[in-house]
Scaffold this motif. Structure first.
Motif, short mmCIF file in Angstrom:
data_model
loop_
_atom_site.label_atom_id
_atom_site.label_comp_id
_atom_site.label_asym_id
_atom_site.label_seq_id
_atom_site.Cartn_x
_atom_site.Cartn_y
_atom_site.Cartn_z
N PHE A 146 50.07 45.18 30.22
CA PHE A 146 50.07 43.78 29.83
C PHE A 146 48.84 42.86 30.09
CE2 PHE A 146 51.72 39.41 29.46
CZ PHE A 146 51.60 39.08 28.28
N SER A 147 48.56 43.22 31.47
CA SER A 147 47.22 42.25 31.51
C SER A 147 46.11 42.70 30.94
CB SER A 147 46.94 42.54 33.20
OG SER A 147 47.98 41.99 34.01
N TYR A 148 45.78 44.11 30.76
CA TYR A 148 44.88 44.65 29.98
C TYR A 148 44.75 43.79 28.46
CZ TYR A 148 42.19 47.71 26.56
OH TYR A 148 41.68 47.91 25.47
N PHE A 149 45.96 44.00 27.78
CA PHE A 149 46.17 43.47 26.57
C PHE A 149 45.92 42.01 26.46
CE2 PHE A 149 48.96 41.03 23.75
CZ PHE A 149 48.26 41.87 22.51
N ARG A 150 46.26 41.27 27.41
CA ARG A 150 46.29 39.74 27.37
C ARG A 150 44.64 39.54 27.48
NH1 ARG A 150 50.10 35.67 30.72
NH2 ARG A 150 49.53 33.90 29.15
N ARG A 151 43.98 40.09 28.42
CA ARG A 151 42.45 39.81 28.72
C ARG A 151 41.75 40.31 27.35
NH1 ARG A 151 38.07 36.96 30.14
NH2 ARG A 151 36.41 38.39 30.85
N HIS A 160 39.26 38.72 21.98
CA HIS A 160 39.21 38.76 20.61
C HIS A 160 39.57 37.40 19.86
CE1 HIS A 160 40.35 39.97 16.56
NE2 HIS A 160 41.65 39.53 16.61
N HIS A 161 40.76 36.71 20.48
CA HIS A 161 40.88 35.51 19.48
C HIS A 161 39.77 34.56 19.60
CE1 HIS A 161 44.68 34.89 17.73
NE2 HIS A 161 45.24 35.98 18.31
N PHE A 162 39.06 34.40 20.63
CA PHE A 162 37.91 33.14 20.90
C PHE A 162 36.72 33.76 20.41
CE2 PHE A 162 41.83 31.88 23.01
CZ PHE A 162 41.94 30.40 22.84
N ASP A 208 35.93 42.70 32.34
CA ASP A 208 36.39 42.74 33.70
C ASP A 208 35.65 41.46 34.34
OD1 ASP A 208 37.23 45.16 33.48
OD2 ASP A 208 35.66 46.25 34.87
N SER A 209 34.61 40.91 33.95
CA SER A 209 33.77 40.02 34.58
C SER A 209 33.47 38.93 33.77
CB SER A 209 32.85 40.38 35.47
OG SER A 209 31.83 41.26 34.76
N TYR A 210 33.26 38.99 32.46
CA TYR A 210 32.53 37.90 31.61
C TYR A 210 33.49 36.59 31.28
CZ TYR A 210 30.87 35.51 27.41
OH TYR A 210 30.45 34.52 26.77
N VAL A 211 32.72 35.57 31.80
CA VAL A 211 33.44 34.18 31.90
C VAL A 211 32.91 33.54 30.54
CG1 VAL A 211 33.21 31.89 32.95
CG2 VAL A 211 33.13 34.04 34.16
N SER A 212 33.84 33.47 29.78
CA SER A 212 33.67 32.74 28.20
C SER A 212 33.64 31.35 28.16
CB SER A 212 34.47 33.24 27.14
OG SER A 212 34.78 32.97 26.22
N ALA A 213 32.78 30.89 27.25
CA ALA A 213 32.71 29.38 27.15
C ALA A 213 33.49 28.91 26.03
CB ALA A 213 30.78 29.31 26.78
N LYS A 214 34.11 30.07 25.35
CA LYS A 214 34.89 29.71 24.05
C LYS A 214 36.44 29.88 24.35
CE LYS A 214 31.85 30.91 20.38
NZ LYS A 214 31.33 31.63 19.26
N ALA A 258 42.39 28.78 26.02
CA ALA A 258 43.76 28.85 26.55
C ALA A 258 44.03 30.31 27.22
CB ALA A 258 44.89 28.61 25.32
N GLY A 259 44.97 30.19 28.18
CA GLY A 259 45.59 31.63 28.55
C GLY A 259 44.76 31.75 30.09
N PRO A 260 45.13 32.91 30.69
CA PRO A 260 44.52 33.03 32.28
C PRO A 260 42.96 33.28 32.16
CG PRO A 260 46.33 34.64 31.52
CD PRO A 260 46.11 33.93 30.12
N SER A 261 42.20 33.53 31.07
CA SER A 261 40.82 33.65 31.09
C SER A 261 40.10 32.24 30.57
CB SER A 261 40.32 34.69 30.23
OG SER A 261 40.90 35.92 30.54
N ALA A 262 41.01 31.22 30.47
CA ALA A 262 40.34 29.79 30.26
C ALA A 262 39.76 29.46 31.61
CB ALA A 262 41.33 29.04 29.79
N SER A 263 38.41 28.65 31.54
CA SER A 263 37.78 28.20 32.60
C SER A 263 37.05 26.81 32.38
CB SER A 263 36.89 29.41 33.24
OG SER A 263 35.69 29.46 32.18
N ALA A 264 36.26 26.39 33.35
CA ALA A 264 35.68 25.18 33.22
C ALA A 264 34.59 25.33 32.30
CB ALA A 264 35.36 24.79 34.46
N ALA A 265 34.03 26.55 32.23
CA ALA A 265 32.88 26.89 31.21
C ALA A 265 33.44 26.60 29.76
CB ALA A 265 32.52 28.45 31.15
N SER A 266 34.54 26.43 29.36
CA SER A 266 34.97 26.28 28.23
C SER A 266 35.14 24.76 27.77
CB SER A 266 36.16 27.18 27.63
OG SER A 266 37.41 26.60 28.71
N ARG A 267 34.87 24.08 28.73
CA ARG A 267 35.29 22.68 28.57
C ARG A 267 34.42 22.11 27.28
NH1 ARG A 267 35.32 20.40 34.84
NH2 ARG A 267 37.36 21.46 35.20
#
Length: 384
Positions: A136-141, A146-148, A10-16, A19-28
């Motif tokens: 699909f939103s659940y699967f994608r998130r 999982h991938h990163f 739900d809320s984890y902001v990944s640094a890894k 790509a995709g909707p969950s990518a953020s500035a934290a992963s730069r």
């Protein structure tokens, strides 16, 4: 779903996530590190020179049409209230077609079919949400995490379960029902495999319920799914028969998924949460390939070339086998553990691992349950 897994989804902001909707500035920083990894960029250049990295939309068109036709025909058969043999055949076709359709959604999510967001959503919501009933939103998130964070304990959703354990740390930390299930997981997991789809649907529904604002399209698509299976089908065969049919194709799909998904990562290297492992090393060490043949490629939908998929998920499934020799060569040059197993050999390794982890699960108030986690891990001689 464990509370920790729910928070991660739900809320984890990944640094890894790159790509995709969950990518953020934290992963730069991670993106910069990958751009600066000469090994990975050399591999990328070789694959690009071979023409393997571009989307292959038209090559998927026939598969989309075939799966849609198979589903429609089998669903029509169910609506005719056929005799048992034909009914079972229709359920098997639907289960097969919807798993294959789910992998089309997976390919779309990674940009292997098209890079256009509208196309990705259309394929994902149609096959995953409307037909399968998995948001699909659940699967994608979940799949982005999982991938990163592949096989990263605490952050890869595929490694987290309140019942089962795929690494030492979760096995040693289990208590109560979780410890009991882990001790017998090598037997229980295959026995309960037909129910896997129900568990995925439960997690999906829970995710949608917790994230109503950002899953509105999924909510509409799930209503269409319910109307199809619990509105249209019962109109012809009655609610009881429709429910049996629904559980029937879902059991077929669950067993199919059990045969093609866990084998890719179970009994491969795991990493501690937040481990600073280069992307190339983490993906290769955490993943195995299943030897390629036309039949296995079809059965696995290309995902038996899973090392290549994890390194470059945008490669269309039909081209993954072409990427194998290129990736294998670079791994050998760099001394990376490129693991390629036969189907039976891989399953043997998976179940040996499940049995090993079962022996680590605490038993009541015994001595092992009282060991500090660091000491218990040291005695196993393995990483978390």
């Amino acid at each position: 779903m464990t509370p920790h897994k729910a928070r991660v989804l739900d809320s984890y902001v990944s640094a890894k996530i790159l790509a995709g909707p969950s990518a953020s500035a934290a992963s730069r920083p991670a993106a910069e590190a990958l751009r600066g990894d000469a090994r990975y960029q050399r591999l990328r250049a070789r694959l690009a020179a071979a023409g393997l990295l571009e989307p292959a939309g038209w090559s998927y068109a026939w598969r989309v049409a075939l799966l849609a036709a198979l589903f429609a025909a089998a669903f029509a058969v169910l609506c005719s209230a056929p005799a048992a043999p034909l009914r079972l055949a229709a359920l098997a076709v639907i289960g097969f077609a919807l798993v294959q359709g789910g992998f089309l959604s997976h390919e779309a999510m990674h940009g292997a079919i098209s890079r256009r967001p509208a196309v990705i959503q259309a394929i994902g919501q149609t096959f995953d949400t409307v037909l399968v009933g998995l948001a699909f939103s659940y699967f994608r998130r979940s799949h982005e995490l999982h991938h990163f964070h592949c096989n990263e304990i605490g952050l890869d959703p595929d490694t987290q379960s309140s019942l089962w354990s795929v690494a030492e740390r979760p096995a040693l930390e289990k208590r109560g029902l979780g410890a009991l299930a882990t001790r017998h997981q090598a037997v229980l997991i295959p026995l309960l495999a037909p129910l896997w789809g129900l568990q995925l649907k439960w997690d999906s529904m829970a995710y949608v319920a917790r994230n109503l604002q950002k899953t509105r399209v999924d909510q509409l698509a799930l209503l269409l799914h319910a109307a199809l299976w619990f509105g249209v089908l019962p109109w012809f065969v009655g609610f009881g028969a429709a429910l049996v049919d629904y559980l029937g194709w879902l059991a077929v799909a669950s067993v199919y998924m059990f045969l093609v998904i866990p084998i890719n990562h179970v009994a491969r290297a795991h990493h501690a949460e937040g481990a600073d492992v280069p992307f190339l090393d983490q993906q290769v060490s955490s993943t195995r390939n299943i030897r390629s043949s036309p039949r296995l490629d079809f059965f696995f939908m290309g995902q038996n070339s899973h090392i290549e998929h994890h390194l470059f998920p945008q490669i269309p499934a039909s081209r993954l086998r072409l990427a194998r020799p290129i990736v294998r060569e670079l791994c050998r040059e760099q001394g990376l553990p490129y693991v390629e197993s036969g189907f039976r050999e891989a399953f043997t390794e998976v179940f040996a691992r499940l049995k090993h982890l079962g022996r680590l699960a605490p038993r009541g108030q015994g001595a092992r349950a009282q060991l500090p986690l660091s000491e218990a891990l040291r005695r196993t001689g393995r990483s978390p």
